[in-house]
Design an enzyme around this catalytic site. Structure first.
Site, PDB file in Angstrom:
ATOM      1  N   SER A   9      40.079  -4.845 -52.283  1.00 60.22           N
ATOM      2  CA  SER A   9      39.373  -5.069 -51.020  1.00 60.22           C
ATOM      3  C   SER A   9      40.412  -5.203 -49.930  1.00 60.22           C
ATOM      4  O   SER A   9      41.177  -6.177 -49.896  1.00 60.22           O
ATOM      5  CB  SER A   9      38.540  -6.347 -51.090  1.00 60.22           C
ATOM      6  OG  SER A   9      38.287  -6.804 -49.772  1.00 60.22           O
ATOM      7  N   HIS A  34      37.902  -0.649 -51.645  1.00 56.08           N
ATOM      8  CA  HIS A  34      36.704  -1.369 -51.191  1.00 56.08           C
ATOM      9  C   HIS A  34      36.851  -1.769 -49.719  1.00 56.08           C
ATOM     10  O   HIS A  34      37.787  -2.460 -49.341  1.00 56.08           O
ATOM     11  CB  HIS A  34      36.534  -2.606 -52.075  1.00 56.08           C
ATOM     12  CG  HIS A  34      35.270  -3.360 -51.861  1.00 56.08           C
ATOM     13  ND1 HIS A  34      34.066  -2.978 -52.422  1.00 56.08           N
ATOM     14  CD2 HIS A  34      35.005  -4.486 -51.150  1.00 56.08           C
ATOM     15  CE1 HIS A  34      33.131  -3.845 -52.076  1.00 56.08           C
ATOM     16  NE2 HIS A  34      33.668  -4.776 -51.301  1.00 56.08           N
ATOM     17  N   ASP A  36      35.206  -3.689 -46.633  1.00 56.63           N
ATOM     18  CA  ASP A  36      34.237  -4.724 -46.277  1.00 56.63           C
ATOM     19  C   ASP A  36      33.895  -4.641 -44.789  1.00 56.63           C
ATOM     20  O   ASP A  36      34.708  -5.018 -43.947  1.00 56.63           O
ATOM     21  CB  ASP A  36      34.796  -6.106 -46.617  1.00 56.63           C
ATOM     22  CG  ASP A  36      34.753  -6.378 -48.106  1.00 56.63           C
ATOM     23  OD1 ASP A  36      33.672  -6.200 -48.703  1.00 56.63           O
ATOM     24  OD2 ASP A  36      35.795  -6.754 -48.677  1.00 56.63           O
ATOM     25  N   MET A  38      31.782  -5.944 -41.731  1.00 55.62           N
ATOM     26  CA  MET A  38      31.029  -7.138 -41.306  1.00 55.62           C
ATOM     27  C   MET A  38      30.815  -7.087 -39.796  1.00 55.62           C
ATOM     28  O   MET A  38      31.712  -6.686 -39.056  1.00 55.62           O
ATOM     29  CB  MET A  38      31.815  -8.403 -41.664  1.00 55.62           C
ATOM     30  CG  MET A  38      32.219  -8.482 -43.120  1.00 55.62           C
ATOM     31  SD  MET A  38      32.964 -10.074 -43.509  1.00 55.62           S
ATOM     32  CE  MET A  38      33.555  -9.759 -45.184  1.00 55.62           C
ATOM     33  N   HIS A  70      31.160  -1.303 -48.368  1.00 60.11           N
ATOM     34  CA  HIS A  70      30.239  -2.431 -48.572  1.00 60.11           C
ATOM     35  C   HIS A  70      29.775  -2.905 -47.197  1.00 60.11           C
ATOM     36  O   HIS A  70      30.546  -3.509 -46.446  1.00 60.11           O
ATOM     37  CB  HIS A  70      31.002  -3.539 -49.333  1.00 60.11           C
ATOM     38  CG  HIS A  70      30.231  -4.791 -49.549  1.00 60.11           C
ATOM     39  ND1 HIS A  70      30.827  -5.970 -49.962  1.00 60.11           N
ATOM     40  CD2 HIS A  70      28.904  -5.083 -49.414  1.00 60.11           C
ATOM     41  CE1 HIS A  70      29.922  -6.921 -50.079  1.00 60.11           C
ATOM     42  NE2 HIS A  70      28.749  -6.416 -49.740  1.00 60.11           N
ATOM     43  N   MET A  72      28.024  -5.241 -44.808  1.00 60.14           N
ATOM     44  CA  MET A  72      27.454  -6.577 -44.597  1.00 60.14           C
ATOM     45  C   MET A  72      27.046  -6.663 -43.133  1.00 60.14           C
ATOM     46  O   MET A  72      27.674  -7.361 -42.330  1.00 60.14           O
ATOM     47  CB  MET A  72      28.491  -7.645 -44.973  1.00 60.14           C
ATOM     48  CG  MET A  72      28.701  -7.748 -46.473  1.00 60.14           C
ATOM     49  SD  MET A  72      30.254  -8.538 -46.931  1.00 60.14           S
ATOM     50  CE  MET A  72      31.334  -7.114 -46.819  1.00 60.14           C
ATOM     51  N   MET A 141      27.350  -9.824 -56.007  1.00 65.04           N
ATOM     52  CA  MET A 141      28.237 -10.669 -55.190  1.00 65.04           C
ATOM     53  C   MET A 141      28.480 -11.973 -55.932  1.00 65.04           C
ATOM     54  O   MET A 141      27.543 -12.694 -56.272  1.00 65.04           O
ATOM     55  CB  MET A 141      27.581 -10.986 -53.848  1.00 65.04           C
ATOM     56  CG  MET A 141      27.530  -9.843 -52.854  1.00 65.04           C
ATOM     57  SD  MET A 141      29.135  -9.131 -52.467  1.00 65.04           S
ATOM     58  CE  MET A 141      30.015 -10.534 -51.766  1.00 65.04           C
ATOM     59  N   GLY A 146      31.167 -12.732 -46.447  1.00 65.74           N
ATOM     60  CA  GLY A 146      31.665 -13.157 -45.137  1.00 65.74           C
ATOM     61  C   GLY A 146      33.179 -13.295 -45.096  1.00 65.74           C
ATOM     62  O   GLY A 146      33.792 -12.944 -44.095  1.00 65.74           O
ATOM     63  N   PHE A 147      33.751 -13.765 -46.187  1.00 63.41           N
ATOM     64  CA  PHE A 147      35.188 -14.024 -46.157  1.00 63.41           C
ATOM     65  C   PHE A 147      35.823 -13.736 -47.509  1.00 63.41           C
ATOM     66  O   PHE A 147      35.187 -13.927 -48.550  1.00 63.41           O
ATOM     67  CB  PHE A 147      35.463 -15.488 -45.777  1.00 63.41           C
ATOM     68  CG  PHE A 147      34.935 -15.822 -44.408  1.00 63.41           C
ATOM     69  CD1 PHE A 147      35.701 -15.580 -43.277  1.00 63.41           C
ATOM     70  CD2 PHE A 147      33.650 -16.342 -44.261  1.00 63.41           C
ATOM     71  CE1 PHE A 147      35.196 -15.860 -42.016  1.00 63.41           C
ATOM     72  CE2 PHE A 147      33.138 -16.619 -43.003  1.00 63.41           C
ATOM     73  CZ  PHE A 147      33.914 -16.378 -41.871  1.00 63.41           C
ATOM     74  N   GLY A 148      37.093 -13.320 -47.469  1.00 67.85           N
ATOM     75  CA  GLY A 148      37.860 -13.193 -48.696  1.00 67.85           C
ATOM     76  C   GLY A 148      38.397 -14.559 -49.094  1.00 67.85           C
ATOM     77  O   GLY A 148      38.273 -15.539 -48.360  1.00 67.85           O
ATOM     78  N   GLY A 149      38.978 -14.619 -50.268  1.00 65.70           N
ATOM     79  CA  GLY A 149      39.673 -15.830 -50.696  1.00 65.70           C
ATOM     80  C   GLY A 149      38.789 -16.998 -51.096  1.00 65.70           C
ATOM     81  O   GLY A 149      39.250 -18.131 -51.128  1.00 65.70           O
ATOM     82  N   ASP A 179      32.071  -8.528 -57.014  1.00 64.41           N
ATOM     83  CA  ASP A 179      32.857  -8.702 -55.786  1.00 64.41           C
ATOM     84  C   ASP A 179      32.904 -10.165 -55.358  1.00 64.41           C
ATOM     85  O   ASP A 179      31.884 -10.756 -55.032  1.00 64.41           O
ATOM     86  CB  ASP A 179      32.194  -7.853 -54.679  1.00 64.41           C
ATOM     87  CG  ASP A 179      32.936  -7.914 -53.353  1.00 64.41           C
ATOM     88  OD1 ASP A 179      34.076  -8.397 -53.321  1.00 64.41           O
ATOM     89  OD2 ASP A 179      32.344  -7.447 -52.350  1.00 64.41           O
ATOM     90  N   GLY A 180      34.113 -10.716 -55.343  1.00 62.86           N
ATOM     91  CA  GLY A 180      34.335 -12.045 -54.777  1.00 62.86           C
ATOM     92  C   GLY A 180      34.950 -13.028 -55.750  1.00 62.86           C
ATOM     93  O   GLY A 180      34.416 -13.274 -56.827  1.00 62.86           O
ATOM     94  N   GLY A 181      36.105 -13.548 -55.384  1.00 59.26           N
ATOM     95  CA  GLY A 181      36.734 -14.607 -56.169  1.00 59.26           C
ATOM     96  C   GLY A 181      37.312 -14.167 -57.499  1.00 59.26           C
ATOM     97  O   GLY A 181      37.531 -14.993 -58.387  1.00 59.26           O
ATOM     98  N   GLY A 201      40.494  -8.857 -53.672  1.00 60.14           N
ATOM     99  CA  GLY A 201      41.156  -8.856 -52.361  1.00 60.14           C
ATOM    100  C   GLY A 201      42.393  -9.722 -52.388  1.00 60.14           C
ATOM    101  O   GLY A 201      43.511  -9.233 -52.564  1.00 60.14           O
ATOM    102  N   SER A 202      42.192 -11.025 -52.263  1.00 63.90           N
ATOM    103  CA  SER A 202      43.347 -11.931 -52.184  1.00 63.90           C
ATOM    104  C   SER A 202      44.208 -11.872 -53.449  1.00 63.90           C
ATOM    105  O   SER A 202      45.426 -12.022 -53.358  1.00 63.90           O
ATOM    106  CB  SER A 202      42.883 -13.362 -51.894  1.00 63.90           C
ATOM    107  OG  SER A 202      41.782 -13.696 -52.684  1.00 63.90           O
TER     108      SER A 202
HETATM  109  C1  DX5 Z   1      33.284 -10.934 -49.274  1.00 60.74           C
HETATM  110  C2  DX5 Z   1      33.746  -9.510 -49.503  1.00 60.74           C
HETATM  111  C3  DX5 Z   1      34.698  -9.367 -50.641  1.00 60.74           C
HETATM  112  C4  DX5 Z   1      36.004 -10.091 -50.453  1.00 60.74           C
HETATM  113  C5  DX5 Z   1      36.751 -10.156 -51.737  1.00 60.74           C
HETATM  114  O1  DX5 Z   1      32.335 -10.959 -48.266  1.00 60.74           O
HETATM  115  O2  DX5 Z   1      32.633  -8.694 -49.767  1.00 60.74           O
HETATM  116  O3  DX5 Z   1      34.930  -8.005 -50.911  1.00 60.74           O
HETATM  117  O4  DX5 Z   1      36.808  -9.519 -49.476  1.00 60.74           O
HETATM  118  O5  DX5 Z   1      37.903 -10.910 -51.534  1.00 60.74           O
HETATM  119  P1  DX5 Z   1      38.469 -11.902 -52.641  1.00 60.74           P
HETATM  120  O6  DX5 Z   1      38.828 -11.063 -53.814  1.00 60.74           O
HETATM  121  O7  DX5 Z   1      39.654 -12.521 -51.968  1.00 60.74           O
HETATM  122  O8  DX5 Z   1      37.393 -12.895 -52.953  1.00 60.74           O
HETATM  123 ZN    ZN Z   2      32.932  -6.607 -50.545  1.00 60.18          ZN
END
Ligand code: DX5
Ligand code: ZN
Length: 224
Positions: A9, A34, A36, A38, A70, A72, A141, A146-149, A179-181, A201-202
């Protein structure tokens, strides 16, 4: 070896050298990228639009990777054409932002793009069951968008397994993306539960040492 595709991501990338960082991922064999998107309405964050898809497209073509978009955003229908023209291979929409999910899915396919659907951690699977047979990708999800990490929401593990069962029982070849965490510590269970595409992502751009090293570690952890 567990078989899955890795989808970095780019939200967690360094935007000042985005192309270089994406190319490292592709050289390391990442099959998806990927994106994102938003809008500050559907989620409380603003990120990127079709111009980023267009700018990265030649790189993805060079490495034969999937441009995984993706959305959002509110009213996704309004922007489908733009993302298709920019080079999206997959467009995934949220059931929470689609008045008529099945029409949106048809619209994506009619633009020559593979349709994906997704839902927030608190949204029941029932809301997308009817449309699953018409899509090429189901995204689960595992954080609130909304946010990575953020931290992986453990309750989503059951949803992943349930969708895997549905896809297998109907002999569907749709991808099951999570997707996420995602981290070295949980990727093994996510792949075991049935994910075929894993977003990170992170864990790729923002942890440990180099991007290449992080990718190697993630793949290793998935197979342990
Ligand atoms: C969250 C995004 C994810 C996010 C993943 O809204 O859809 O794709 O960036 O980032 P990590 O892997 O850091 O959770
Ligand atoms: Zn995503």
């Amino acid at each position: 070896m567990a078989k899955f595709k890795l989808a970095p991501s780019i939200l967690a990338a360094d935007f000042a050298c985005l192309g270089d960082q994406v190319e490292i991922c592709l050289q390391e064999g990442c099959e998806f990228v990927h994106i994102d998107v938003m809008d500050g309405h559907f989620v409380p964050n603003i990120t990127m639009g079709p111009n980023v898809v267009k700018a990265l497209k030649p790189l993805l073509v060079k490495y034969n990777a999937v441009m995984d978009v993706h959305l959002m955003i509110e009213n996704p229908d309004t922007y489908l054409m733009e993302f298709a023209e920019a080079g999206a291979d997959v467009i995934t929409v949220h059931v929470e932002s689609c008045g008529r999910l099945s029409e949106t899915v048809d619209m994506i396919r009619s633009l020559g793009v593979r349709p994906g659907i997704t839902l927030n951690p608190d949204t029941e699977l029932d809301n997308i069951l009817e449309v699953i047979p018409n899509v090429d990708l189901v995204l689960i999800m595992s954080v609130n968008p909304g946010f990575g990490g953020q931290e992986f929401v453990p309750a989503t593990m059951k949803k992943i397994a349930d969708v895997r069962t549905i896809l297998d029982e109907t002999q569907s070849e749709a991808e099951l993306e999570v997707d996420g965490g995602i981290k070295v510590s949980n990727i093994h269970s996510v792949v075991q539960a049935g994910a075929s595409v894993v977003v990170a992502g992170s864990a790729i751009f923002d942890s440990g040492t180099t991007i290449a090293h992080n990718i190697v570690e993630i793949r290793k952890a998935a197979n342990m």
